[in-house]
Design an enzyme around this catalytic site. Structure first.
Site, PDB file in Angstrom:
ATOM      1  N   LYS A 192       0.858  -1.192   0.000  1.00  9.89           N
ATOM      2  CA  LYS A 192       0.000   0.000   0.000  1.00  9.89           C
ATOM      3  C   LYS A 192       0.888   1.233   0.000  1.00  9.89           C
ATOM      4  O   LYS A 192       1.674   1.453   0.921  1.00  9.89           O
ATOM      5  CB  LYS A 192      -0.928   0.000   1.214  1.00  9.89           C
ATOM      6  N   ASP A 241     -12.199  -0.096  10.974  1.00  7.86           N
ATOM      7  CA  ASP A 241     -12.828  -0.128   9.649  1.00  7.86           C
ATOM      8  C   ASP A 241     -13.142  -1.567   9.237  1.00  7.86           C
ATOM      9  O   ASP A 241     -12.900  -1.966   8.099  1.00  7.86           O
ATOM     10  CB  ASP A 241     -11.908   0.557   8.625  1.00  7.86           C
TER      11      ASP A 241
END
Ligand SMILES: Nc1ncnc2c1ncn2[C@@H]1O[C@H](COP(=O)(O)OP(=O)(O)O)[C@@H](O)[C@H]1O
Ligand SMILES: [Mg+2]
Length: 385
Positions: A43, A137
Protein backbone atom coordinates in the site's frame (compact mmCIF):
# COMPACT_ATOMS: atom_id res chain seq x y z
CA UNK A 1 -6.15 -7.61 -10.18
CA UNK A 2 -6.02 -4.70 -12.61
CA UNK A 3 -3.05 -3.97 -14.89
CA UNK A 4 -0.76 -1.06 -14.05
CA UNK A 5 -1.69 2.33 -15.45
CA UNK A 6 0.49 5.21 -16.58
CA UNK A 7 1.95 6.84 -13.46
CA UNK A 8 1.94 3.63 -11.41
CA UNK A 9 5.36 2.61 -10.08
CA UNK A 10 7.02 -0.53 -11.43
CA UNK A 11 9.03 -0.99 -8.22
CA UNK A 12 8.40 -0.06 -4.59
CA UNK A 13 11.27 -0.75 -2.20
CA UNK A 14 12.51 -4.27 -2.95
CA UNK A 15 9.26 -5.31 -4.68
CA UNK A 16 8.58 -5.49 -8.41
CA UNK A 17 5.07 -4.11 -8.89
CA UNK A 18 2.88 -6.34 -11.03
CA UNK A 19 -0.64 -4.96 -10.86
CA UNK A 20 -3.20 -2.98 -8.92
CA UNK A 21 -5.22 -4.77 -6.22
CA UNK A 22 -7.30 -1.85 -5.03
CA UNK A 23 -7.50 1.82 -4.40
CA UNK A 24 -8.89 3.49 -1.30
CA UNK A 25 -8.89 6.65 0.77
CA UNK A 26 -5.34 6.31 1.99
CA UNK A 27 -3.62 5.18 -1.17
CA UNK A 28 -3.31 2.51 -3.80
CA UNK A 29 -2.69 -1.17 -3.14
CA UNK A 30 -0.39 -3.00 -5.54
CA UNK A 31 0.54 -6.64 -5.99
CA UNK A 32 4.30 -6.83 -5.51
CA UNK A 33 6.82 -9.61 -5.76
CA UNK A 34 10.17 -9.89 -4.04
CA UNK A 35 13.25 -11.17 -5.85
CA UNK A 36 12.67 -14.52 -4.16
CA UNK A 37 9.15 -14.72 -5.59
CA UNK A 38 7.24 -13.90 -2.39
CA UNK A 39 4.03 -12.02 -3.18
CA UNK A 40 2.87 -9.09 -1.07
CA UNK A 41 0.19 -6.39 -1.15
CA UNK A 42 2.00 -3.04 -1.10
CA UNK A 43 0.00 0.00 0.00
CA UNK A 44 1.54 3.28 -1.18
CA UNK A 45 0.06 6.33 0.55
CA UNK A 46 -1.32 9.27 -1.41
CA UNK A 47 1.30 11.87 -2.32
CA UNK A 48 -0.65 14.65 -0.55
CA UNK A 49 -0.40 12.69 2.72
CA UNK A 50 3.30 12.05 2.23
CA UNK A 51 3.99 15.79 2.62
CA UNK A 52 2.12 16.02 5.92
CA UNK A 53 4.61 15.69 8.81
CA UNK A 54 1.85 14.90 11.33
CA UNK A 55 0.67 12.09 9.10
CA UNK A 56 4.16 10.63 8.82
CA UNK A 57 4.61 10.55 12.58
CA UNK A 58 1.27 8.79 13.09
CA UNK A 59 1.97 6.45 10.17
CA UNK A 60 5.30 5.43 11.77
CA UNK A 61 3.56 4.65 15.09
CA UNK A 62 0.66 2.79 13.49
CA UNK A 63 2.93 0.64 11.32
CA UNK A 64 5.11 -0.20 14.31
CA UNK A 65 2.04 -1.39 16.23
CA UNK A 66 0.55 -3.21 13.23
CA UNK A 67 3.76 -5.23 12.78
CA UNK A 68 3.12 -6.92 16.12
CA UNK A 69 -0.28 -8.32 15.07
CA UNK A 70 -0.20 -12.08 14.48
CA UNK A 71 -0.52 -13.06 10.83
CA UNK A 72 -2.51 -16.23 11.58
CA UNK A 73 -5.89 -14.56 10.99
CA UNK A 74 -4.91 -11.20 9.51
CA UNK A 75 -2.76 -10.13 6.57
CA UNK A 76 0.48 -9.59 8.50
CA UNK A 77 2.47 -6.41 7.92
CA UNK A 78 5.79 -7.74 6.66
CA UNK A 79 7.69 -4.67 5.49
CA UNK A 80 7.48 -0.87 5.33
CA UNK A 81 9.34 2.31 4.55
CA UNK A 82 7.81 5.18 6.46
CA UNK A 83 10.60 7.57 5.40
CA UNK A 84 10.36 7.07 1.62
CA UNK A 85 9.16 10.01 -0.49
CA UNK A 86 5.99 7.95 -0.93
CA UNK A 87 5.67 5.99 2.33
CA UNK A 88 4.47 2.41 1.95
CA UNK A 89 3.91 -0.82 3.81
CA UNK A 90 3.55 -4.39 2.61
CA UNK A 91 1.26 -7.12 3.92
CA UNK A 92 1.44 -10.83 3.19
CA UNK A 93 -0.64 -11.53 0.08
CA UNK A 94 -3.80 -13.52 0.81
CA UNK A 95 -5.26 -15.46 -2.12
CA UNK A 96 -8.95 -14.93 -1.64
CA UNK A 97 -12.05 -12.94 -2.48
CA UNK A 98 -13.51 -10.25 -0.27
CA UNK A 99 -16.60 -11.07 1.75
CA UNK A 100 -18.28 -8.09 0.08
CA UNK A 101 -17.65 -9.45 -3.43
CA UNK A 102 -18.52 -13.02 -2.44
CA UNK A 103 -21.92 -12.06 -0.98
CA UNK A 104 -22.66 -9.75 -3.91
CA UNK A 105 -21.95 -12.66 -6.28
CA UNK A 106 -23.38 -15.65 -4.45
CA UNK A 107 -25.73 -14.21 -1.83
CA UNK A 108 -25.73 -14.86 1.91
CA UNK A 109 -23.31 -17.39 3.41
CA UNK A 110 -24.85 -20.69 4.54
CA UNK A 111 -24.98 -21.19 8.31
CA UNK A 112 -21.99 -23.57 8.76
CA UNK A 113 -19.72 -21.16 6.85
CA UNK A 114 -21.17 -18.27 8.82
CA UNK A 115 -20.15 -19.94 12.08
CA UNK A 116 -16.59 -20.43 10.88
CA UNK A 117 -16.53 -16.84 9.65
CA UNK A 118 -17.73 -15.61 13.05
CA UNK A 119 -15.07 -17.59 14.90
CA UNK A 120 -12.34 -16.59 12.44
CA UNK A 121 -13.20 -12.90 12.66
CA UNK A 122 -13.37 -13.05 16.48
CA UNK A 123 -9.88 -14.59 16.50
CA UNK A 124 -8.62 -11.95 14.06
CA UNK A 125 -10.03 -9.06 16.10
CA UNK A 126 -8.59 -10.57 19.27
CA UNK A 127 -5.15 -10.62 17.60
CA UNK A 128 -5.53 -6.98 16.54
CA UNK A 129 -6.67 -5.91 20.03
CA UNK A 130 -3.85 -7.86 21.72
CA UNK A 131 -1.41 -5.63 19.82
CA UNK A 132 -3.14 -2.58 21.32
CA UNK A 133 -4.74 -1.67 17.97
CA UNK A 134 -8.35 -0.92 17.18
CA UNK A 135 -9.29 -1.92 13.62
CA UNK A 136 -11.79 0.96 13.12
CA UNK A 137 -12.83 -0.13 9.65
CA UNK A 138 -14.04 -3.71 9.86
CA UNK A 139 -16.51 -4.29 7.01
CA UNK A 140 -17.16 -6.89 4.28
CA UNK A 141 -14.59 -5.29 1.92
CA UNK A 142 -11.90 -5.70 4.59
CA UNK A 143 -12.48 -9.42 5.09
CA UNK A 144 -10.82 -11.80 2.64
CA UNK A 145 -12.21 -15.34 2.34
CA UNK A 146 -9.33 -17.72 1.70
CA UNK A 147 -9.29 -21.51 1.43
CA UNK A 148 -7.95 -21.82 4.98
CA UNK A 149 -10.34 -19.37 6.59
CA UNK A 150 -11.24 -15.69 6.75
CA UNK A 151 -8.55 -13.01 7.03
CA UNK A 152 -8.92 -9.42 8.19
CA UNK A 153 -7.05 -6.72 6.25
CA UNK A 154 -6.61 -2.97 6.43
CA UNK A 155 -6.47 -2.54 10.21
CA UNK A 156 -5.66 0.48 12.30
CA UNK A 157 -3.56 2.41 9.83
CA UNK A 158 -6.48 4.64 8.70
CA UNK A 159 -6.07 6.39 12.05
CA UNK A 160 -2.87 7.96 10.75
CA UNK A 161 -5.02 10.07 8.42
CA UNK A 162 -7.00 11.69 11.27
CA UNK A 163 -6.69 15.44 11.16
CA UNK A 164 -5.02 15.41 7.71
CA UNK A 165 -6.38 17.15 4.63
CA UNK A 166 -8.05 13.89 3.72
CA UNK A 167 -10.34 13.83 6.76
CA UNK A 168 -10.70 17.55 7.36
CA UNK A 169 -11.95 17.91 3.77
CA UNK A 170 -14.99 15.94 4.92
CA UNK A 171 -14.12 12.52 3.48
CA UNK A 172 -15.72 9.82 5.60
CA UNK A 173 -13.08 7.24 6.45
CA UNK A 174 -14.58 3.82 6.72
CA UNK A 175 -17.99 2.66 5.68
CA UNK A 176 -20.94 4.37 7.37
CA UNK A 177 -23.22 1.30 7.34
CA UNK A 178 -20.68 -0.70 9.38
CA UNK A 179 -19.49 2.00 11.80
CA UNK A 180 -20.32 1.97 15.48
CA UNK A 181 -22.59 4.70 16.90
CA UNK A 182 -19.66 6.19 18.86
CA UNK A 183 -17.56 6.31 15.69
CA UNK A 184 -20.45 7.84 13.72
CA UNK A 185 -20.84 10.51 16.44
CA UNK A 186 -17.15 11.34 16.27
CA UNK A 187 -16.42 10.59 19.93
CA UNK A 188 -13.42 8.65 21.21
CA UNK A 189 -13.70 4.94 20.48
CA UNK A 190 -12.40 1.83 22.26
CA UNK A 191 -12.00 -1.78 21.08
CA UNK A 192 -15.79 -2.21 21.46
CA UNK A 193 -16.24 -0.27 18.24
CA UNK A 194 -14.83 -3.28 16.36
CA UNK A 195 -17.41 -5.57 18.02
CA UNK A 196 -20.20 -3.42 16.59
CA UNK A 197 -18.64 -3.50 13.12
CA UNK A 198 -18.23 -7.27 13.52
CA UNK A 199 -21.97 -7.58 14.26
CA UNK A 200 -22.85 -5.46 11.20
CA UNK A 201 -20.45 -7.45 8.99
CA UNK A 202 -21.96 -10.74 10.17
CA UNK A 203 -25.51 -9.51 9.45
CA UNK A 204 -24.32 -8.70 5.93
CA UNK A 205 -22.75 -12.16 5.55
CA UNK A 206 -25.92 -13.85 6.87
CA UNK A 207 -28.53 -11.85 4.94
CA UNK A 208 -26.72 -10.04 2.08
CA UNK A 209 -28.02 -6.77 3.60
CA UNK A 210 -26.41 -4.21 5.86
CA UNK A 211 -28.35 -4.01 9.19
CA UNK A 212 -28.87 -0.28 8.62
CA UNK A 213 -29.81 -0.52 4.95
CA UNK A 214 -28.45 1.59 2.12
CA UNK A 215 -28.66 5.26 1.31
CA UNK A 216 -26.74 8.49 1.61
CA UNK A 217 -24.07 8.78 4.32
CA UNK A 218 -25.97 11.18 6.64
CA UNK A 219 -29.04 8.91 6.61
CA UNK A 220 -26.90 5.86 7.40
CA UNK A 221 -25.05 7.62 10.22
CA UNK A 222 -28.37 8.72 11.70
CA UNK A 223 -29.73 5.16 11.61
CA UNK A 224 -26.54 3.73 13.14
CA UNK A 225 -26.77 6.18 16.04
CA UNK A 226 -30.51 6.17 16.69
CA UNK A 227 -32.28 3.23 15.09
CA UNK A 228 -32.38 -0.47 15.84
CA UNK A 229 -30.58 -2.74 13.36
CA UNK A 230 -32.59 -5.05 11.10
CA UNK A 231 -31.31 -8.53 11.90
CA UNK A 232 -34.21 -10.49 10.40
CA UNK A 233 -32.91 -13.48 8.46
CA UNK A 234 -29.92 -14.09 10.75
CA UNK A 235 -29.89 -17.80 11.76
CA UNK A 236 -31.40 -18.41 15.22
CA UNK A 237 -28.22 -19.97 16.59
CA UNK A 238 -26.29 -16.71 16.07
CA UNK A 239 -29.04 -14.13 16.50
CA UNK A 240 -28.58 -13.24 20.21
CA UNK A 241 -24.83 -12.96 19.89
CA UNK A 242 -25.01 -10.74 16.79
CA UNK A 243 -27.73 -8.59 18.39
CA UNK A 244 -25.47 -8.12 21.43
CA UNK A 245 -22.59 -6.97 19.18
CA UNK A 246 -24.90 -4.32 17.76
CA UNK A 247 -25.79 -2.85 21.14
CA UNK A 248 -25.66 0.96 21.07
CA UNK A 249 -23.91 0.95 24.45
CA UNK A 250 -20.26 -0.16 23.90
CA UNK A 251 -19.97 -1.76 27.37
CA UNK A 252 -22.92 -4.08 26.62
CA UNK A 253 -21.22 -5.67 23.59
CA UNK A 254 -19.47 -9.04 23.99
CA UNK A 255 -15.68 -9.42 23.93
CA UNK A 256 -13.99 -11.64 21.33
CA UNK A 257 -13.52 -14.33 23.99
CA UNK A 258 -17.22 -14.23 24.88
CA UNK A 259 -18.06 -14.73 21.20
CA UNK A 260 -15.77 -17.75 20.96
CA UNK A 261 -17.29 -19.20 24.16
CA UNK A 262 -20.81 -18.54 22.82
CA UNK A 263 -19.99 -20.38 19.59
CA UNK A 264 -18.53 -23.33 21.48
CA UNK A 265 -21.67 -23.63 23.58
CA UNK A 266 -24.40 -22.79 21.05
CA UNK A 267 -23.19 -22.86 17.49
CA UNK A 268 -19.92 -24.74 17.03
CA UNK A 269 -18.24 -24.27 13.67
CA UNK A 270 -17.91 -27.50 11.63
CA UNK A 271 -14.48 -29.06 12.07
CA UNK A 272 -14.35 -31.28 8.99
CA UNK A 273 -14.36 -30.57 5.26
CA UNK A 274 -13.80 -27.26 3.48
CA UNK A 275 -15.31 -24.30 5.29
CA UNK A 276 -16.90 -22.71 2.22
CA UNK A 277 -19.42 -24.10 -0.31
CA UNK A 278 -17.77 -25.38 -3.52
CA UNK A 279 -18.76 -22.39 -5.69
CA UNK A 280 -16.97 -20.05 -3.27
CA UNK A 281 -13.91 -22.28 -3.37
CA UNK A 282 -14.00 -22.25 -7.18
CA UNK A 283 -14.18 -18.44 -7.18
CA UNK A 284 -11.15 -18.24 -4.88
CA UNK A 285 -9.17 -20.59 -7.11
CA UNK A 286 -10.23 -18.63 -10.20
CA UNK A 287 -9.25 -15.32 -8.56
CA UNK A 288 -5.82 -16.85 -7.92
CA UNK A 289 -5.18 -17.38 -11.62
CA UNK A 290 -3.41 -14.85 -13.72
CA UNK A 291 -5.44 -12.90 -16.22
CA UNK A 292 -3.44 -12.46 -19.37
CA UNK A 293 -2.97 -8.96 -20.61
CA UNK A 294 -5.52 -8.23 -23.33
CA UNK A 295 -2.66 -7.43 -25.73
CA UNK A 296 -1.51 -11.06 -25.72
CA UNK A 297 -4.97 -12.41 -26.41
CA UNK A 298 -5.49 -9.81 -29.15
CA UNK A 299 -2.24 -10.87 -30.80
CA UNK A 300 -3.34 -14.50 -30.79
CA UNK A 301 -6.72 -13.54 -32.28
CA UNK A 302 -5.15 -11.39 -35.02
CA UNK A 303 -2.64 -14.07 -36.00
CA UNK A 304 -5.40 -16.67 -36.04
CA UNK A 305 -7.61 -14.39 -38.13
CA UNK A 306 -4.86 -13.86 -40.74
CA UNK A 307 -4.25 -17.55 -41.37
CA UNK A 308 -7.45 -18.14 -43.38
CA UNK A 309 -6.51 -15.26 -45.67
CA UNK A 310 -3.21 -17.00 -46.34
CA UNK A 311 -5.10 -20.24 -47.03
CA UNK A 312 -7.49 -18.34 -49.29
CA UNK A 313 -4.63 -16.85 -51.34
CA UNK A 314 -3.09 -20.26 -51.79
CA UNK A 315 -6.39 -21.51 -53.14
CA UNK A 316 -6.74 -18.44 -55.39
CA UNK A 317 -6.38 -20.45 -58.61
CA UNK A 318 -9.48 -22.53 -57.87
CA UNK A 319 -13.13 -21.64 -58.33
CA UNK A 320 -14.94 -19.11 -56.12
CA UNK A 321 -16.78 -21.93 -54.36
CA UNK A 322 -13.60 -23.81 -53.50
CA UNK A 323 -12.02 -20.58 -52.26
CA UNK A 324 -15.02 -19.95 -49.99
CA UNK A 325 -14.80 -23.51 -48.66
CA UNK A 326 -11.07 -23.01 -47.99
CA UNK A 327 -11.62 -19.73 -46.17
CA UNK A 328 -14.48 -21.08 -44.03
CA UNK A 329 -12.51 -24.27 -43.37
CA UNK A 330 -9.48 -22.15 -42.48
CA UNK A 331 -11.55 -20.06 -40.05
CA UNK A 332 -12.86 -23.17 -38.30
CA UNK A 333 -9.36 -24.63 -38.16
CA UNK A 334 -8.00 -21.40 -36.68
CA UNK A 335 -10.79 -21.24 -34.14
CA UNK A 336 -9.89 -24.76 -33.03
CA UNK A 337 -6.19 -23.85 -32.98
CA UNK A 338 -6.88 -20.77 -30.84
CA UNK A 339 -8.91 -22.89 -28.42
CA UNK A 340 -6.04 -25.36 -28.24
CA UNK A 341 -3.26 -22.80 -28.01
CA UNK A 342 -4.86 -20.52 -25.42
CA UNK A 343 -4.60 -22.92 -22.43
CA UNK A 344 -0.99 -23.71 -23.36
CA UNK A 345 -0.16 -20.00 -23.51
CA UNK A 346 -2.03 -19.46 -20.24
CA UNK A 347 -0.08 -22.16 -18.45
CA UNK A 348 3.16 -20.88 -19.91
CA UNK A 349 2.59 -17.38 -18.61
CA UNK A 350 0.83 -18.38 -15.41
CA UNK A 351 2.82 -16.75 -12.63
CA UNK A 352 4.07 -13.89 -14.78
CA UNK A 353 1.59 -11.43 -13.35
CA UNK A 354 2.25 -8.62 -15.75
CA UNK A 355 3.38 -10.01 -19.01
CA UNK A 356 5.94 -8.08 -21.02
CA UNK A 357 7.36 -9.11 -24.39
CA UNK A 358 10.81 -9.47 -22.78
CA UNK A 359 9.36 -12.21 -20.56
CA UNK A 360 9.40 -14.47 -23.60
CA UNK A 361 13.17 -14.48 -23.42
CA UNK A 362 13.48 -15.18 -19.69
CA UNK A 363 13.50 -19.00 -19.83
CA UNK A 364 16.04 -18.79 -22.66
CA UNK A 365 18.23 -16.36 -20.71
CA UNK A 366 18.14 -18.57 -17.63
CA UNK A 367 18.99 -21.59 -19.74
CA UNK A 368 21.94 -19.84 -21.41
CA UNK A 369 23.23 -18.54 -18.04
CA UNK A 370 22.92 -21.79 -16.13
CA UNK A 371 23.73 -24.17 -18.96
CA UNK A 372 21.00 -26.34 -17.51
CA UNK A 373 18.31 -28.40 -19.20
CA UNK A 374 16.40 -27.04 -22.14
CA UNK A 375 14.05 -24.16 -21.31
CA UNK A 376 10.83 -25.47 -19.92
CA UNK A 377 7.40 -24.20 -19.13
CA UNK A 378 7.47 -21.74 -16.22
CA UNK A 379 5.96 -23.45 -13.19
CA UNK A 380 2.60 -21.89 -12.31
CA UNK A 381 2.73 -19.68 -9.23
CA UNK A 382 0.47 -20.30 -6.33
CA UNK A 383 -2.22 -18.01 -5.11
CA UNK A 384 -2.44 -14.69 -6.79
CA UNK A 385 -5.29 -12.62 -8.11
N1 LIG B 1 -2.84 -8.72 1.94
C1 LIG B 1 -3.66 -8.71 0.90
N2 LIG B 1 -3.82 -9.82 0.17
C2 LIG B 1 -4.64 -9.81 -0.91
N3 LIG B 1 -5.34 -8.75 -1.34
C3 LIG B 1 -5.21 -7.61 -0.64
C4 LIG B 1 -4.38 -7.53 0.51
N4 LIG B 1 -4.45 -6.27 1.00
C5 LIG B 1 -5.30 -5.61 0.19
N5 LIG B 1 -5.76 -6.41 -0.79
C6 LIG B 1 -6.69 -6.05 -1.88
O1 LIG B 1 -6.67 -4.65 -2.07
C7 LIG B 1 -7.93 -4.07 -1.78
C8 LIG B 1 -7.75 -2.77 -1.01
O2 LIG B 1 -6.97 -3.02 0.14
P1 LIG B 1 -7.21 -2.33 1.54
O3 LIG B 1 -6.05 -2.68 2.41
O4 LIG B 1 -8.55 -2.72 2.05
O5 LIG B 1 -7.14 -0.79 1.19
P2 LIG B 1 -8.23 0.33 0.99
O6 LIG B 1 -9.49 -0.11 1.64
O7 LIG B 1 -7.63 1.53 1.64
O8 LIG B 1 -8.35 0.46 -0.48
C9 LIG B 1 -8.68 -5.14 -0.99
O9 LIG B 1 -10.06 -5.07 -1.18
C10 LIG B 1 -8.11 -6.42 -1.52
O10 LIG B 1 -8.79 -6.79 -2.70
MG1 LIG C 1 -10.11 -1.64 2.73
Amino acid sequence: MQPLEAGDPTRIGPYAILGVLGSGGMGKVYLGRSTGGRTVAVKAVRPELADDSQFRQRFRNEIEAAKSVSGAFTAAVVDSDTEASVPWFATAFIAGISLGDAVARFGALPEPALRTLTAGLAEAIAAVHRAGIIHRDLKPANVLLALDGPYVIDFGITRATEGTALTTAGTVMGSPGFMSPEQASGVRVGPETDMFSLGATLVYAATARSPFGDGPTPALLYRVVSQEPDISGVPDSLRDMIAACLHKEPARRPTTQQILDYLDANAPAPTTGGWLPPHYTDAIVQASHVRLRPILMTTIAIVAGMLPIAFGRGAGSGSRASMAVTIIGGQILCLLLTLLITPVVYSYFDGLRAWRPSDLLNPLRKWVRSGADAPGIAAPEKAES
